[in-house]
Design an enzyme around this catalytic site. Structure first.
Site, short mmCIF file in Angstrom:
data_model
loop_
_atom_site.label_atom_id
_atom_site.label_comp_id
_atom_site.label_asym_id
_atom_site.label_seq_id
_atom_site.Cartn_x
_atom_site.Cartn_y
_atom_site.Cartn_z
N ARG A 36 6.36 4.29 -10.11
CA ARG A 36 5.07 3.96 -9.47
C ARG A 36 4.66 5.10 -8.55
O ARG A 36 5.41 5.50 -7.67
CB ARG A 36 5.20 2.66 -8.69
CG ARG A 36 3.99 2.33 -7.80
CD ARG A 36 4.22 1.02 -7.07
NE ARG A 36 3.17 0.72 -6.12
CZ ARG A 36 3.30 0.76 -4.79
NH1 ARG A 36 4.46 1.11 -4.25
NH2 ARG A 36 2.29 0.46 -4.01
N ARG A 77 -7.58 -0.20 7.22
CA ARG A 77 -6.44 0.39 7.91
C ARG A 77 -6.81 0.77 9.35
O ARG A 77 -7.98 0.99 9.67
CB ARG A 77 -5.94 1.63 7.18
CG ARG A 77 -5.33 1.35 5.82
CD ARG A 77 -4.71 2.59 5.20
NE ARG A 77 -4.14 2.30 3.88
CZ ARG A 77 -2.93 1.80 3.68
NH1 ARG A 77 -2.14 1.56 4.72
NH2 ARG A 77 -2.50 1.55 2.45
N LYS A 221 -3.19 -6.67 -9.21
CA LYS A 221 -2.37 -6.98 -8.04
C LYS A 221 -2.93 -8.24 -7.36
O LYS A 221 -4.09 -8.27 -6.97
CB LYS A 221 -2.34 -5.80 -7.07
CG LYS A 221 -1.63 -4.59 -7.63
CD LYS A 221 -1.76 -3.38 -6.74
CE LYS A 221 -1.00 -3.53 -5.44
NZ LYS A 221 -1.06 -2.28 -4.62
N THR A 279 7.29 -6.24 -3.19
CA THR A 279 7.26 -6.20 -1.73
C THR A 279 8.53 -6.73 -1.08
O THR A 279 8.89 -7.89 -1.24
CB THR A 279 6.05 -6.96 -1.14
OG1 THR A 279 4.87 -6.66 -1.86
CG2 THR A 279 5.85 -6.55 0.31
#
Length: 479
Positions: A36, A77, A221, A279
Protein backbone atom coordinates in the site's frame (compact mmCIF):
# COMPACT_ATOMS: atom_id res chain seq x y z
CA UNK A 1 9.06 -22.25 -4.36
CA UNK A 2 6.54 -23.08 -1.62
CA UNK A 3 3.06 -21.71 -1.31
CA UNK A 4 2.47 -19.69 1.89
CA UNK A 5 1.36 -21.59 5.00
CA UNK A 6 -1.59 -19.19 5.43
CA UNK A 7 -4.28 -17.99 3.04
CA UNK A 8 -5.31 -14.65 4.56
CA UNK A 9 -3.72 -11.88 2.51
CA UNK A 10 -1.49 -9.27 4.16
CA UNK A 11 -1.40 -5.61 3.14
CA UNK A 12 1.70 -3.64 4.14
CA UNK A 13 1.89 0.14 4.07
CA UNK A 14 5.25 1.12 2.65
CA UNK A 15 7.05 4.02 4.30
CA UNK A 16 10.46 5.06 5.62
CA UNK A 17 10.89 1.81 7.59
CA UNK A 18 10.11 -0.46 4.65
CA UNK A 19 11.13 1.30 1.44
CA UNK A 20 14.60 -0.21 1.08
CA UNK A 21 15.15 -3.14 -1.25
CA UNK A 22 16.36 -5.32 1.61
CA UNK A 23 13.29 -4.75 3.77
CA UNK A 24 10.88 -5.10 0.85
CA UNK A 25 12.38 -8.50 0.06
CA UNK A 26 11.95 -9.47 3.68
CA UNK A 27 8.31 -8.36 3.74
CA UNK A 28 7.55 -10.50 0.67
CA UNK A 29 9.34 -13.51 2.18
CA UNK A 30 7.39 -13.10 5.44
CA UNK A 31 4.02 -12.88 3.69
CA UNK A 32 3.24 -9.51 2.12
CA UNK A 33 0.76 -9.80 -0.78
CA UNK A 34 -0.15 -6.14 -1.31
CA UNK A 35 2.04 -3.06 -1.00
CA UNK A 36 0.00 0.00 0.00
CA UNK A 37 1.31 3.40 -1.03
CA UNK A 38 -0.34 6.12 1.03
CA UNK A 39 -0.54 9.13 -1.29
CA UNK A 40 -1.46 11.35 1.67
CA UNK A 41 2.25 11.40 2.43
CA UNK A 42 5.39 11.72 0.33
CA UNK A 43 6.19 13.18 -3.05
CA UNK A 44 5.03 11.56 -6.29
CA UNK A 45 8.61 11.15 -7.47
CA UNK A 46 9.31 9.07 -4.35
CA UNK A 47 6.23 6.93 -4.99
CA UNK A 48 7.45 6.36 -8.56
CA UNK A 49 10.75 5.03 -7.22
CA UNK A 50 8.90 2.70 -4.85
CA UNK A 51 6.68 1.37 -7.65
CA UNK A 52 9.71 0.53 -9.78
CA UNK A 53 11.51 -1.04 -6.82
CA UNK A 54 8.54 -3.20 -5.77
CA UNK A 55 8.02 -4.39 -9.35
CA UNK A 56 11.67 -5.25 -9.75
CA UNK A 57 11.82 -7.26 -6.53
CA UNK A 58 8.51 -9.07 -7.02
CA UNK A 59 9.57 -10.04 -10.55
CA UNK A 60 12.90 -11.39 -9.29
CA UNK A 61 11.14 -13.32 -6.53
CA UNK A 62 8.47 -14.69 -8.85
CA UNK A 63 5.50 -13.53 -6.78
CA UNK A 64 2.72 -11.16 -7.80
CA UNK A 65 2.61 -8.21 -5.41
CA UNK A 66 -0.32 -5.90 -6.05
CA UNK A 67 0.40 -2.20 -5.51
CA UNK A 68 -2.50 -0.37 -3.88
CA UNK A 69 -2.65 3.40 -4.34
CA UNK A 70 -4.44 4.92 -1.35
CA UNK A 71 -5.96 8.24 -2.47
CA UNK A 72 -6.00 10.99 0.19
CA UNK A 73 -9.61 12.11 -0.26
CA UNK A 74 -11.00 15.13 1.59
CA UNK A 75 -9.38 14.51 4.96
CA UNK A 76 -9.71 17.45 7.34
CA UNK A 77 -6.40 17.99 9.10
CA UNK A 78 -4.71 20.26 11.60
CA UNK A 79 -2.58 22.79 9.73
CA UNK A 80 0.98 23.85 10.48
CA UNK A 81 1.30 24.72 14.17
CA UNK A 82 3.47 27.69 15.07
CA UNK A 83 4.98 25.69 17.91
CA UNK A 84 4.76 21.96 18.45
CA UNK A 85 4.01 19.78 20.17
CA UNK A 86 1.14 21.77 21.65
CA UNK A 87 -0.05 20.35 24.96
CA UNK A 88 -3.82 20.49 25.40
CA UNK A 89 -4.86 20.32 29.05
CA UNK A 90 -8.22 18.84 30.03
CA UNK A 91 -10.69 21.60 30.92
CA UNK A 92 -8.80 24.44 29.24
CA UNK A 93 -10.15 26.57 26.38
CA UNK A 94 -8.55 26.54 22.92
CA UNK A 95 -9.40 28.18 19.60
CA UNK A 96 -9.57 26.36 16.28
CA UNK A 97 -9.42 28.57 13.23
CA UNK A 98 -9.86 28.20 9.48
CA UNK A 99 -7.93 31.45 9.00
CA UNK A 100 -4.50 31.26 7.37
CA UNK A 101 -3.28 34.12 9.58
CA UNK A 102 -2.82 32.97 13.15
CA UNK A 103 -3.29 35.51 15.94
CA UNK A 104 -0.71 33.71 18.12
CA UNK A 105 0.81 30.30 18.70
CA UNK A 106 -2.11 29.15 20.86
CA UNK A 107 -4.48 29.14 17.86
CA UNK A 108 -4.89 25.77 16.17
CA UNK A 109 -5.18 26.05 12.36
CA UNK A 110 -7.62 23.68 10.63
CA UNK A 111 -7.30 23.07 6.87
CA UNK A 112 -11.04 23.31 6.23
CA UNK A 113 -12.46 26.67 5.08
CA UNK A 114 -16.04 25.78 6.10
CA UNK A 115 -15.19 24.74 9.65
CA UNK A 116 -17.55 27.29 11.21
CA UNK A 117 -20.42 26.12 8.97
CA UNK A 118 -20.04 22.52 10.10
CA UNK A 119 -19.97 22.93 13.89
CA UNK A 120 -22.14 24.65 16.50
CA UNK A 121 -22.10 24.92 20.30
CA UNK A 122 -22.24 21.42 21.72
CA UNK A 123 -20.56 19.77 18.69
CA UNK A 124 -17.82 17.27 19.46
CA UNK A 125 -14.55 17.55 17.55
CA UNK A 126 -12.14 14.61 17.49
CA UNK A 127 -8.45 14.90 16.57
CA UNK A 128 -5.93 12.12 15.86
CA UNK A 129 -8.44 9.23 15.66
CA UNK A 130 -10.25 10.52 18.75
CA UNK A 131 -7.29 10.54 21.11
CA UNK A 132 -7.94 14.27 21.57
CA UNK A 133 -11.55 15.39 22.11
CA UNK A 134 -12.94 18.91 22.12
CA UNK A 135 -16.40 20.41 22.61
CA UNK A 136 -17.45 23.48 20.67
CA UNK A 137 -18.45 26.37 22.96
CA UNK A 138 -18.79 29.25 20.54
CA UNK A 139 -18.52 30.01 16.80
CA UNK A 140 -17.37 33.44 15.70
CA UNK A 141 -16.10 34.51 12.27
CA UNK A 142 -13.48 31.92 11.27
CA UNK A 143 -12.87 30.80 14.85
CA UNK A 144 -14.30 28.02 16.98
CA UNK A 145 -13.83 28.30 20.72
CA UNK A 146 -13.59 24.85 22.32
CA UNK A 147 -13.25 23.17 25.69
CA UNK A 148 -10.73 20.32 25.93
CA UNK A 149 -12.55 17.15 27.05
CA UNK A 150 -9.65 14.73 26.53
CA UNK A 151 -6.23 16.33 26.31
CA UNK A 152 -2.76 15.38 25.22
CA UNK A 153 0.00 16.41 22.82
CA UNK A 154 -0.98 17.78 19.43
CA UNK A 155 1.28 17.99 16.39
CA UNK A 156 0.74 19.34 12.87
CA UNK A 157 -1.28 17.51 10.19
CA UNK A 158 -3.25 15.23 12.53
CA UNK A 159 -6.67 14.19 11.25
CA UNK A 160 -9.84 15.94 12.40
CA UNK A 161 -13.29 14.32 12.60
CA UNK A 162 -16.63 16.08 13.00
CA UNK A 163 -19.03 13.21 13.79
CA UNK A 164 -22.66 13.94 12.94
CA UNK A 165 -21.79 17.22 11.24
CA UNK A 166 -22.42 18.18 7.64
CA UNK A 167 -19.03 18.20 5.89
CA UNK A 168 -18.96 20.30 2.73
CA UNK A 169 -16.31 18.38 0.84
CA UNK A 170 -16.42 16.24 -2.29
CA UNK A 171 -15.29 12.65 -1.48
CA UNK A 172 -13.27 12.54 -4.72
CA UNK A 173 -11.16 15.69 -5.01
CA UNK A 174 -9.31 17.30 -7.92
CA UNK A 175 -6.09 16.32 -6.18
CA UNK A 176 -7.27 12.69 -6.18
CA UNK A 177 -7.87 12.86 -9.95
CA UNK A 178 -4.37 14.23 -10.54
CA UNK A 179 -2.94 11.38 -8.48
CA UNK A 180 -5.00 8.88 -10.46
CA UNK A 181 -3.47 10.32 -13.65
CA UNK A 182 0.00 9.81 -12.21
CA UNK A 183 -0.76 6.25 -11.11
CA UNK A 184 -2.33 5.26 -14.43
CA UNK A 185 0.73 6.60 -16.24
CA UNK A 186 2.83 4.30 -14.04
CA UNK A 187 0.65 1.33 -15.00
CA UNK A 188 -1.05 1.04 -11.61
CA UNK A 189 -4.65 -0.15 -11.56
CA UNK A 190 -5.59 -0.71 -7.88
CA UNK A 191 -6.95 2.29 -5.94
CA UNK A 192 -8.52 2.73 -2.52
CA UNK A 193 -10.92 5.67 -2.30
CA UNK A 194 -11.06 7.53 1.00
CA UNK A 195 -14.10 8.98 2.79
CA UNK A 196 -16.68 7.82 0.29
CA UNK A 197 -20.35 8.26 1.14
CA UNK A 198 -22.15 6.40 -1.64
CA UNK A 199 -21.72 4.21 -4.71
CA UNK A 200 -21.59 7.36 -6.85
CA UNK A 201 -18.19 8.23 -5.36
CA UNK A 202 -16.79 4.88 -6.52
CA UNK A 203 -18.47 5.28 -9.90
CA UNK A 204 -16.86 8.70 -10.37
CA UNK A 205 -13.35 7.19 -10.13
CA UNK A 206 -14.25 4.26 -12.37
CA UNK A 207 -15.70 6.55 -15.05
CA UNK A 208 -12.70 8.88 -14.83
CA UNK A 209 -10.30 5.97 -15.39
CA UNK A 210 -12.51 4.70 -18.24
CA UNK A 211 -12.27 8.11 -19.89
CA UNK A 212 -8.51 7.49 -19.95
CA UNK A 213 -9.07 4.07 -21.51
CA UNK A 214 -8.21 2.18 -18.31
CA UNK A 215 -9.87 -0.55 -16.25
CA UNK A 216 -9.28 -0.21 -12.52
CA UNK A 217 -9.78 -2.26 -9.35
CA UNK A 218 -11.42 -0.02 -6.76
CA UNK A 219 -11.38 -0.51 -2.99
CA UNK A 220 -14.07 1.49 -1.20
CA UNK A 221 -12.86 2.62 2.23
CA UNK A 222 -15.68 2.51 4.78
CA UNK A 223 -14.86 5.20 7.30
CA UNK A 224 -17.93 7.48 7.36
CA UNK A 225 -21.37 6.93 8.84
CA UNK A 226 -22.98 7.63 5.45
CA UNK A 227 -20.91 4.84 3.88
CA UNK A 228 -22.16 2.37 6.49
CA UNK A 229 -25.73 3.42 5.76
CA UNK A 230 -25.17 3.05 2.00
CA UNK A 231 -23.12 -0.15 2.16
CA UNK A 232 -25.43 -2.24 -0.03
CA UNK A 233 -25.11 0.13 -2.97
CA UNK A 234 -21.38 0.54 -2.44
CA UNK A 235 -20.90 -3.25 -2.51
CA UNK A 236 -22.57 -3.41 -5.91
CA UNK A 237 -20.20 -0.80 -7.37
CA UNK A 238 -16.87 -1.44 -5.62
CA UNK A 239 -14.44 -4.27 -6.43
CA UNK A 240 -13.33 -4.57 -2.80
CA UNK A 241 -14.05 -3.04 0.60
CA UNK A 242 -11.71 -1.73 3.28
CA UNK A 243 -13.08 -1.37 6.80
CA UNK A 244 -10.96 1.61 7.89
CA UNK A 245 -11.64 1.50 11.60
CA UNK A 246 -9.58 4.55 12.57
CA UNK A 247 -11.89 7.24 11.22
CA UNK A 248 -14.91 4.93 11.37
CA UNK A 249 -14.43 4.59 15.14
CA UNK A 250 -14.96 8.31 15.64
CA UNK A 251 -17.61 8.78 12.96
CA UNK A 252 -19.87 6.19 14.63
CA UNK A 253 -20.00 5.14 18.30
CA UNK A 254 -16.91 3.06 19.00
CA UNK A 255 -19.01 0.32 20.61
CA UNK A 256 -20.75 -0.18 17.24
CA UNK A 257 -17.54 -0.77 15.26
CA UNK A 258 -17.13 -4.53 15.99
CA UNK A 259 -20.69 -5.37 14.89
CA UNK A 260 -20.49 -3.08 11.83
CA UNK A 261 -17.27 -4.89 10.90
CA UNK A 262 -18.96 -8.29 11.15
CA UNK A 263 -22.02 -7.23 9.15
CA UNK A 264 -19.98 -5.68 6.32
CA UNK A 265 -17.68 -8.69 6.05
CA UNK A 266 -20.67 -11.04 5.88
CA UNK A 267 -22.39 -9.00 3.16
CA UNK A 268 -19.18 -8.82 1.14
CA UNK A 269 -18.50 -12.56 1.53
CA UNK A 270 -21.93 -13.39 0.11
CA UNK A 271 -21.19 -11.26 -2.95
CA UNK A 272 -17.64 -12.68 -3.31
CA UNK A 273 -16.16 -9.21 -2.81
CA UNK A 274 -12.79 -9.15 -1.00
CA UNK A 275 -12.62 -7.31 2.31
CA UNK A 276 -9.60 -5.69 3.96
CA UNK A 277 -9.78 -5.10 7.72
CA UNK A 278 -7.55 -2.17 8.63
CA UNK A 279 -6.25 0.15 11.36
CA UNK A 280 -4.28 -0.58 14.51
CA UNK A 281 -4.29 -4.34 14.04
CA UNK A 282 -0.81 -4.77 15.55
CA UNK A 283 -0.30 -1.12 16.50
CA UNK A 284 1.94 -1.80 19.50
CA UNK A 285 4.48 -3.44 17.18
CA UNK A 286 5.25 0.02 15.81
CA UNK A 287 7.65 0.24 18.74
CA UNK A 288 7.59 -3.22 20.39
CA UNK A 289 8.86 -6.59 19.16
CA UNK A 290 5.64 -8.36 20.20
CA UNK A 291 1.96 -7.41 19.91
CA UNK A 292 -0.51 -7.33 22.77
CA UNK A 293 -2.81 -10.30 23.34
CA UNK A 294 -5.77 -8.09 22.47
CA UNK A 295 -4.21 -7.22 19.09
CA UNK A 296 -3.54 -10.86 18.26
CA UNK A 297 -7.16 -11.63 19.15
CA UNK A 298 -8.38 -8.75 16.98
CA UNK A 299 -6.54 -10.14 13.95
CA UNK A 300 -7.85 -13.65 14.63
CA UNK A 301 -11.44 -12.43 15.06
CA UNK A 302 -11.33 -10.55 11.76
CA UNK A 303 -10.19 -13.76 10.03
CA UNK A 304 -12.92 -15.78 11.74
CA UNK A 305 -15.42 -13.13 10.62
CA UNK A 306 -14.32 -13.82 7.03
CA UNK A 307 -11.97 -11.00 6.13
CA UNK A 308 -9.87 -11.69 3.02
CA UNK A 309 -6.98 -9.46 4.05
CA UNK A 310 -5.56 -7.75 7.12
CA UNK A 311 -3.68 -4.49 6.85
CA UNK A 312 -0.65 -3.01 8.58
CA UNK A 313 -0.26 0.77 8.60
CA UNK A 314 2.23 2.48 10.89
CA UNK A 315 3.55 -0.95 11.90
CA UNK A 316 5.34 -1.37 8.55
CA UNK A 317 5.48 2.25 7.38
CA UNK A 318 7.36 3.80 10.31
CA UNK A 319 7.67 0.95 12.79
CA UNK A 320 10.86 -0.48 14.22
CA UNK A 321 10.08 -4.08 13.29
CA UNK A 322 8.30 -4.23 9.90
CA UNK A 323 9.42 -7.75 8.96
CA UNK A 324 8.74 -9.18 12.41
CA UNK A 325 5.26 -7.64 12.32
CA UNK A 326 4.40 -9.37 9.03
CA UNK A 327 5.77 -12.65 10.39
CA UNK A 328 3.56 -12.40 13.49
CA UNK A 329 0.54 -11.52 11.35
CA UNK A 330 1.16 -14.59 9.18
CA UNK A 331 1.50 -16.85 12.25
CA UNK A 332 -1.79 -15.60 13.69
CA UNK A 333 -3.47 -16.19 10.33
CA UNK A 334 -2.09 -19.72 10.07
CA UNK A 335 -3.33 -20.78 13.49
CA UNK A 336 -6.73 -19.13 13.09
CA UNK A 337 -7.30 -20.72 9.69
CA UNK A 338 -6.37 -24.12 11.13
CA UNK A 339 -9.01 -23.74 13.87
CA UNK A 340 -11.66 -22.51 11.45
CA UNK A 341 -10.99 -25.46 9.15
CA UNK A 342 -11.64 -27.93 11.98
CA UNK A 343 -14.75 -26.15 13.23
CA UNK A 344 -16.38 -25.93 9.76
CA UNK A 345 -18.61 -23.12 11.07
CA UNK A 346 -17.77 -20.74 8.22
CA UNK A 347 -18.74 -23.27 5.54
CA UNK A 348 -22.09 -24.07 7.16
CA UNK A 349 -22.93 -20.39 7.64
CA UNK A 350 -22.05 -19.57 4.04
CA UNK A 351 -24.09 -22.45 2.60
CA UNK A 352 -27.08 -21.50 4.76
CA UNK A 353 -26.87 -17.85 3.68
CA UNK A 354 -26.49 -18.81 0.01
CA UNK A 355 -29.58 -21.01 0.16
CA UNK A 356 -31.62 -17.79 0.35
CA UNK A 357 -29.91 -16.24 -2.69
CA UNK A 358 -30.84 -16.31 -6.37
CA UNK A 359 -27.94 -18.51 -7.44
CA UNK A 360 -26.21 -18.38 -10.83
CA UNK A 361 -24.40 -21.19 -12.69
CA UNK A 362 -21.05 -19.95 -11.32
CA UNK A 363 -22.46 -20.24 -7.78
CA UNK A 364 -23.56 -23.83 -8.38
CA UNK A 365 -20.11 -24.72 -9.74
CA UNK A 366 -18.52 -23.14 -6.66
CA UNK A 367 -20.85 -25.15 -4.40
CA UNK A 368 -19.94 -28.36 -6.23
CA UNK A 369 -16.24 -27.60 -5.88
CA UNK A 370 -16.74 -26.99 -2.16
CA UNK A 371 -18.58 -30.31 -1.77
CA UNK A 372 -15.74 -32.11 -3.56
CA UNK A 373 -13.17 -30.43 -1.33
CA UNK A 374 -15.04 -31.70 1.74
CA UNK A 375 -15.05 -35.30 0.49
CA UNK A 376 -11.79 -35.76 -1.44
CA UNK A 377 -8.10 -34.97 -0.76
CA UNK A 378 -7.81 -32.35 -3.49
CA UNK A 379 -4.47 -30.56 -3.68
CA UNK A 380 -5.41 -27.53 -5.81
CA UNK A 381 -8.35 -25.94 -7.54
CA UNK A 382 -6.96 -24.72 -10.88
CA UNK A 383 -8.95 -21.81 -12.31
CA UNK A 384 -8.10 -20.34 -15.71
CA UNK A 385 -9.80 -16.94 -15.51
CA UNK A 386 -10.26 -13.69 -17.39
CA UNK A 387 -12.04 -11.73 -14.66
CA UNK A 388 -11.17 -13.69 -11.50
CA UNK A 389 -14.86 -14.16 -10.71
CA UNK A 390 -14.79 -17.96 -10.35
CA UNK A 391 -11.80 -17.74 -7.99
CA UNK A 392 -13.73 -15.31 -5.82
CA UNK A 393 -16.86 -17.46 -5.73
CA UNK A 394 -14.90 -20.55 -4.65
CA UNK A 395 -12.87 -18.54 -2.14
CA UNK A 396 -15.89 -17.44 -0.11
CA UNK A 397 -16.12 -21.00 1.33
CA UNK A 398 -12.57 -20.56 2.71
CA UNK A 399 -11.35 -23.98 1.46
CA UNK A 400 -8.25 -25.69 2.83
CA UNK A 401 -6.92 -26.23 -0.71
CA UNK A 402 -5.20 -23.43 -2.58
CA UNK A 403 -7.08 -21.90 -5.50
CA UNK A 404 -4.57 -21.30 -8.29
CA UNK A 405 -5.84 -18.42 -10.43
CA UNK A 406 -4.25 -18.51 -13.89
CA UNK A 407 -4.79 -15.46 -16.06
CA UNK A 408 -3.39 -13.80 -19.16
CA UNK A 409 -4.38 -10.40 -17.77
CA UNK A 410 -2.07 -8.63 -15.28
CA UNK A 411 -4.93 -6.56 -13.83
CA UNK A 412 -6.84 -9.76 -13.01
CA UNK A 413 -3.75 -11.21 -11.29
CA UNK A 414 -3.40 -8.02 -9.25
CA UNK A 415 -7.03 -8.17 -8.16
CA UNK A 416 -6.67 -11.81 -7.08
CA UNK A 417 -3.84 -10.82 -4.74
CA UNK A 418 -6.64 -9.42 -2.51
CA UNK A 419 -8.61 -12.67 -2.39
CA UNK A 420 -8.37 -15.17 0.45
CA UNK A 421 -6.75 -18.46 -0.53
CA UNK A 422 -6.12 -17.50 -4.17
CA UNK A 423 -2.58 -17.68 -5.55
CA UNK A 424 -2.48 -15.71 -8.82
CA UNK A 425 -0.17 -16.80 -11.64
CA UNK A 426 0.30 -14.71 -14.77
CA UNK A 427 0.28 -16.64 -18.05
CA UNK A 428 1.96 -14.85 -20.92
CA UNK A 429 0.80 -15.16 -24.53
CA UNK A 430 -2.04 -17.02 -26.20
CA UNK A 431 -3.28 -20.24 -24.62
CA UNK A 432 -4.89 -23.05 -26.64
CA UNK A 433 -4.94 -25.75 -23.94
CA UNK A 434 -5.48 -24.44 -20.42
CA UNK A 435 -5.16 -27.87 -18.84
CA UNK A 436 -1.68 -28.38 -20.26
CA UNK A 437 -0.70 -24.77 -19.47
CA UNK A 438 -1.87 -25.10 -15.86
CA UNK A 439 0.23 -28.23 -15.32
CA UNK A 440 3.28 -26.61 -16.90
CA UNK A 441 2.89 -23.62 -14.56
CA UNK A 442 2.69 -25.90 -11.54
CA UNK A 443 5.94 -27.53 -12.65
CA UNK A 444 7.56 -24.14 -13.29
CA UNK A 445 6.64 -23.02 -9.76
CA UNK A 446 7.81 -26.30 -8.27
CA UNK A 447 4.42 -27.22 -6.82
CA UNK A 448 3.49 -30.07 -9.19
CA UNK A 449 2.97 -33.23 -7.15
CA UNK A 450 2.49 -36.50 -9.12
CA UNK A 451 -0.31 -38.63 -7.73
CA UNK A 452 -2.20 -35.67 -6.27
CA UNK A 453 -5.82 -35.01 -7.21
CA UNK A 454 -6.70 -31.56 -8.61
CA UNK A 455 -9.80 -29.84 -9.95
CA UNK A 456 -9.69 -27.63 -13.03
CA UNK A 457 -12.57 -25.38 -14.03
CA UNK A 458 -13.50 -24.54 -17.62
CA UNK A 459 -15.78 -21.99 -19.24
CA UNK A 460 -16.46 -19.98 -22.34
CA UNK A 461 -13.96 -17.30 -23.33
CA UNK A 462 -14.78 -13.63 -22.75
CA UNK A 463 -13.07 -10.41 -23.68
CA UNK A 464 -10.25 -8.68 -21.85
CA UNK A 465 -10.77 -9.01 -18.11
CA UNK A 466 -14.52 -9.69 -18.54
CA UNK A 467 -16.65 -12.42 -17.00
CA UNK A 468 -16.91 -15.47 -19.23
CA UNK A 469 -18.88 -17.83 -17.01
CA UNK A 470 -17.66 -21.16 -15.65
CA UNK A 471 -19.87 -24.14 -16.56
CA UNK A 472 -17.62 -27.21 -16.12
CA UNK A 473 -15.26 -28.74 -13.61
CA UNK A 474 -12.94 -31.68 -14.12
CA UNK A 475 -11.11 -33.99 -11.68
CA UNK A 476 -7.58 -34.97 -12.68
CA UNK A 477 -4.95 -37.17 -11.03
CA UNK A 478 -1.52 -35.68 -11.72
CA UNK A 479 0.88 -38.08 -13.43
Amino acid sequence: MMLPDHKTKIVCTIGPSSSSEEVLRGLILKGMDIARLNFSHGELCHHRELVHRIRKISSEMGKIIAILVDLPGPKIRVGELVKEPLLLQQGETVVLTSSTELADESFIPIDYPKLTESVFPGSLIYINDGFLQLECLEVSGKNVKCKVIVGGELTSHKGVNLPGAGVFLEPVTEKDLLMIDFALDEGLDCFSISFIESADDVKKVREYAASKGKQVFLVAKIEREQAVQNIDGILLEADAIMIARGDLGVEIPIEDVPIVQKKIIHKANLLSIPVITATQMLESMTSNIRPTRAEATDVANAIVDGTDAVMLSAETAIGKYPQDTVEIMAKIAKQTEKWRSKSKTGIYQMKKAMSKMNLQIDDIIALQINEALQQLPIKYVLVPTASGETCRRVSRFRPDSWIIGLSRYPNTCNSLAFQYGVYPIFVEGTVTDWEHTAFEKLKEYGIYAPGELVIITQGQTAGHGKKGGTNLLKFIRLE
